[in-house]
Design a protein around this motif. Structure first.
Motif, short mmCIF file in Angstrom:
data_model
loop_
_atom_site.label_atom_id
_atom_site.label_comp_id
_atom_site.label_asym_id
_atom_site.label_seq_id
_atom_site.Cartn_x
_atom_site.Cartn_y
_atom_site.Cartn_z
N PHE A 14 14.58 1.41 5.62
CA PHE A 14 13.75 0.23 5.77
C PHE A 14 12.42 0.29 5.01
O PHE A 14 11.70 -0.71 4.98
CB PHE A 14 13.49 -0.03 7.26
N ARG A 15 12.06 1.43 4.42
CA ARG A 15 10.86 1.56 3.61
C ARG A 15 9.64 0.92 4.26
O ARG A 15 9.09 -0.08 3.77
CB ARG A 15 11.08 0.94 2.22
N PRO A 16 9.16 1.42 5.40
CA PRO A 16 8.01 0.79 6.08
C PRO A 16 6.73 0.98 5.29
O PRO A 16 6.65 1.78 4.34
CB PRO A 16 7.96 1.53 7.42
N THR A 17 5.69 0.23 5.70
CA THR A 17 4.37 0.37 5.08
C THR A 17 3.77 1.73 5.44
O THR A 17 4.30 2.45 6.29
CB THR A 17 3.43 -0.75 5.55
N ALA A 18 2.66 2.06 4.77
CA ALA A 18 2.05 3.38 4.99
C ALA A 18 1.65 3.57 6.45
O ALA A 18 1.85 4.65 7.02
CB ALA A 18 0.84 3.54 4.07
N THR A 19 1.08 2.53 7.08
CA THR A 19 0.66 2.66 8.47
C THR A 19 1.85 2.87 9.39
O THR A 19 1.85 3.77 10.25
CB THR A 19 -0.11 1.39 8.91
N LEU A 20 2.90 2.07 9.22
CA LEU A 20 4.10 2.22 10.05
C LEU A 20 4.83 3.52 9.76
O LEU A 20 5.44 4.11 10.66
CB LEU A 20 5.03 1.03 9.84
N ARG A 21 4.77 3.98 8.52
CA ARG A 21 5.40 5.26 8.19
C ARG A 21 4.70 6.40 8.93
O ARG A 21 5.36 7.30 9.47
CB ARG A 21 5.34 5.48 6.68
N PHE A 22 3.37 6.36 8.97
CA PHE A 22 2.63 7.37 9.73
C PHE A 22 2.97 7.29 11.22
O PHE A 22 3.18 8.32 11.88
CB PHE A 22 1.13 7.18 9.50
N MET A 23 3.03 6.07 11.76
CA MET A 23 3.36 5.91 13.18
C MET A 23 4.76 6.41 13.48
O MET A 23 4.99 7.04 14.52
CB MET A 23 3.22 4.43 13.57
N LEU A 24 5.71 6.15 12.58
CA LEU A 24 7.07 6.62 12.79
C LEU A 24 7.14 8.14 12.83
O LEU A 24 7.84 8.72 13.67
CB LEU A 24 7.97 6.07 11.68
N ARG A 25 6.42 8.80 11.97
CA ARG A 25 6.44 10.27 11.95
C ARG A 25 5.78 10.85 13.19
O ARG A 25 6.23 11.87 13.71
CB ARG A 25 5.75 10.76 10.68
N VAL A 26 4.72 10.19 13.66
CA VAL A 26 4.11 10.65 14.91
C VAL A 26 5.06 10.43 16.08
O VAL A 26 5.18 11.28 16.98
CB VAL A 26 2.77 9.92 15.13
N VAL A 27 5.76 9.29 16.07
CA VAL A 27 6.67 8.97 17.17
C VAL A 27 7.81 9.99 17.25
O VAL A 27 8.26 10.33 18.35
CB VAL A 27 7.22 7.53 16.99
N THR A 28 8.29 10.49 16.11
CA THR A 28 9.38 11.47 16.16
C THR A 28 8.94 12.74 16.90
O THR A 28 9.71 13.33 17.66
CB THR A 28 9.85 11.82 14.75
N VAL A 29 7.68 13.14 16.69
CA VAL A 29 7.16 14.32 17.40
C VAL A 29 6.98 14.01 18.88
O VAL A 29 7.34 14.82 19.75
CB VAL A 29 5.84 14.78 16.76
N LEU A 30 6.41 12.82 19.17
CA LEU A 30 6.22 12.44 20.57
C LEU A 30 7.56 12.30 21.28
O LEU A 30 7.69 12.66 22.46
CB LEU A 30 5.44 11.13 20.66
N LEU A 31 8.56 11.77 20.57
CA LEU A 31 9.89 11.63 21.18
C LEU A 31 10.48 13.00 21.49
O LEU A 31 11.13 13.18 22.53
CB LEU A 31 10.80 10.85 20.23
N TRP A 32 10.25 13.95 20.61
CA TRP A 32 10.74 15.31 20.87
C TRP A 32 10.08 15.89 22.12
O TRP A 32 10.74 16.46 22.98
CB TRP A 32 10.47 16.18 19.65
N ILE A 33 8.75 15.74 22.21
CA ILE A 33 8.05 16.22 23.40
C ILE A 33 8.56 15.49 24.65
O ILE A 33 8.76 16.10 25.71
CB ILE A 33 6.53 16.02 23.24
N TYR A 34 8.81 14.21 24.52
CA TYR A 34 9.30 13.40 25.63
C TYR A 34 10.66 13.90 26.10
O TYR A 34 10.92 14.06 27.30
CB TYR A 34 9.36 11.95 25.16
N VAL A 35 11.56 14.17 25.14
CA VAL A 35 12.91 14.67 25.51
C VAL A 35 12.81 16.04 26.14
O VAL A 35 13.51 16.34 27.13
CB VAL A 35 13.81 14.68 24.26
N VAL A 36 11.95 16.91 25.59
CA VAL A 36 11.81 18.25 26.16
C VAL A 36 11.30 18.16 27.60
O VAL A 36 11.79 18.85 28.50
CB VAL A 36 10.85 19.10 25.29
#
Length: 420
Positions: free
Chosen positions: A123-145
């Motif tokens: 989906f090639r998000p904008t720079a702001t959404l790309r940063f948010m997506l990368r942060v969310v992947t880490v938060l999602l990992w912490i959430y699952v753990v």
């Protein structure tokens, strides 16, 4: 009424015996300070070494979007997992269940980051959404753990079940985290869909530009309504209660923003009716000029003085509009002179007509005409009517050229003007 199917519960220590054994063995290692320090050294050292390797490789891939994205998402956890596997070759020195647990958690991070990389590549998000997506992947990992260990630790379980009251809605921490995590992905997909539909409509050669703009705005509104409804549903917000809240909020906003809402609705009407189009020469509310841009809220008009006037669309539907380009692009202009009463009007009109026809921008069809429009004690009023089809190139300039030519011809032929 049947109950709605519930999503399968995430793996927990009570439902996964193998995971229970790994955690129990890891806790045994934690009780030994020496083994704990050695394990932390191995895990932290692997992550830091991987991060340094990625930092060296990254500048070489800065112009390759796909490879750079995969590197940012997966390189560090994959290299860390590889280094931990290599440490296992040393046998008893680093072979303990805590390292196995760390490897399992890093493998889980690899899986979640892979999903994030796929979303970004698609989906090639904008720079702001790309940063948010990368942060969310880490938060999602912490959430699952935390969810995996939530059944064993009462504090973690209590954290997820904590109730929060937001604008009259009762939400749990789990629902809030679910909404935030899914919301970023949904926003990225919605932005991509909005852009894709807009490009698809613009490539359609059968649709008028006004229809393209109106349809793209309608599809955009519908898509964002669906995206918000999905986010609210994932967050556990009752849409029925939200509808009542939105109704009350809508009444308040409607009273304060009714002029803005009228502009948007009027904009859709103008775009669909095509009463005004980009490139038209119009006159409304003492503003005369060429339409250079149209949006759902306003229309931009460039006046003859080169000034951009922003006109709300509701004024285009509530006031009289003179559209000089409705049937064609031809625009009639008038220029006139006042000559003395004893002037030979036939000769003066012929010279004036010749001056108009000599201009390149003056159309020969329909042809220019000369008229005697007034006679009084001061003199005779002669007016020349002519047409142009490129008003965007200026109107005063062509009139000025005609006057220059007329004055030269009148001087040569002894025709005098009346001083006013």
């Amino acid at each position: 009424m049947t109950a709605a199917p519930t999503a399968p519960a995430p793996p927990s220590l009570e439902t996964d015996p193998e995971l229970t054994k790994i955690v129990s063995d890891a806790l045994t290692v934690v009780s030994n300070p020496t083994d704990l320090l050695a394990t932390l050294f191995v895990v932290v050292g692997s992550v830091l070494a991987s991060a340094l390797i990625v930092r060296r490789i990254r500048p070489r891939l800065k112009h390759r979007f796909a490879w750079l994205t995969l590197l940012d998402y997966l390189a560090t956890p994959v290299l860390s997992l590889t280094l931990l596997s290599l440490f296992g070759l040393f046998g008893d020195l680093f072979d303990n269940p805590l390292i196995d647990l760390g490897g399992t958690l890093i493998a889980l991070l690899c899986l979640i980051r892979l999903l994030g990389a796929i979303v970004e590549l698609l989906f090639r998000p904008t720079a702001t959404l790309r940063f948010m997506l990368r942060v969310v992947t880490v938060l999602l990992w912490i959430y699952v753990v935390l969810q995996i260990f939530g059944t064993r630790n009462p504090l973690i379980g209590q954290f997820f079940s904590t109730q929060w009251s937001v604008l009259g809605f009762s939400l749990t921490t789990r629902h809030i985290l679910d909404g935030l995590t899914a919301g970023v992905v949904i926003v990225i997909v919605a932005l991509w869909g909005d852009k894709a539909i807009g490009n698809l409509l613009r490539r359609n050669r059968t649709l008028q530009p006004n229809f393209v703009l109106a349809l793209s705005r309608i599809f955009s509104v519908l898509m964002w309504i669906a995206a918000l409804a999905l986010i609210f549903s994932i967050s556990g917000i009752n849409l029925t209660a939200l509808a009542a809240f939105s109704g009350a909020l809508g009444i308040g906003l409607g009273l304060g923003l009714q002029r803005l809402a009228a502009s948007y609705i009027s904009g859709l009407i103008v775009l669909f009716e095509q009463s005004v189009r980009v490139g038209d020469n119009i006159a409304t509310n003492n503003i005369i000029g060429r339409v250079t841009r149209m949006t759902v809220r306003y229309t931009m008009i460039r006046t003859r003085d080169g000034v951009e006037a922003i006109v709300p669309n509701d004024s285009l539907t509530s006031n009289v509009i003179v559209n000089q380009s409705w049937s064609d692009r031809n625009l009639r202009l008038v220029c006139g002179v006042l000559v003395k009463g004893d002037t030979d009007t036939h000769a003066a009109r012929a010279l004036f007509l010749e001056a108009m026809k000599a201009q390149d921008r003056v159309l020969q069809q329909p042809p220019p005409h000369m008229y005697v429009t007034g006679v009084n004690d001061k003199g005779i009023q002669l007016d020349g009517h002519f047409w142009i089809n490129d008003p965007e190139n200026g109107q005063h300039n062509v009139v000025s050229d005609i006057y220059d030519s007329v004055l030269q011809s009148f001087r040569k032929n002894g025709i005098a003007l009346v001083a006013q």
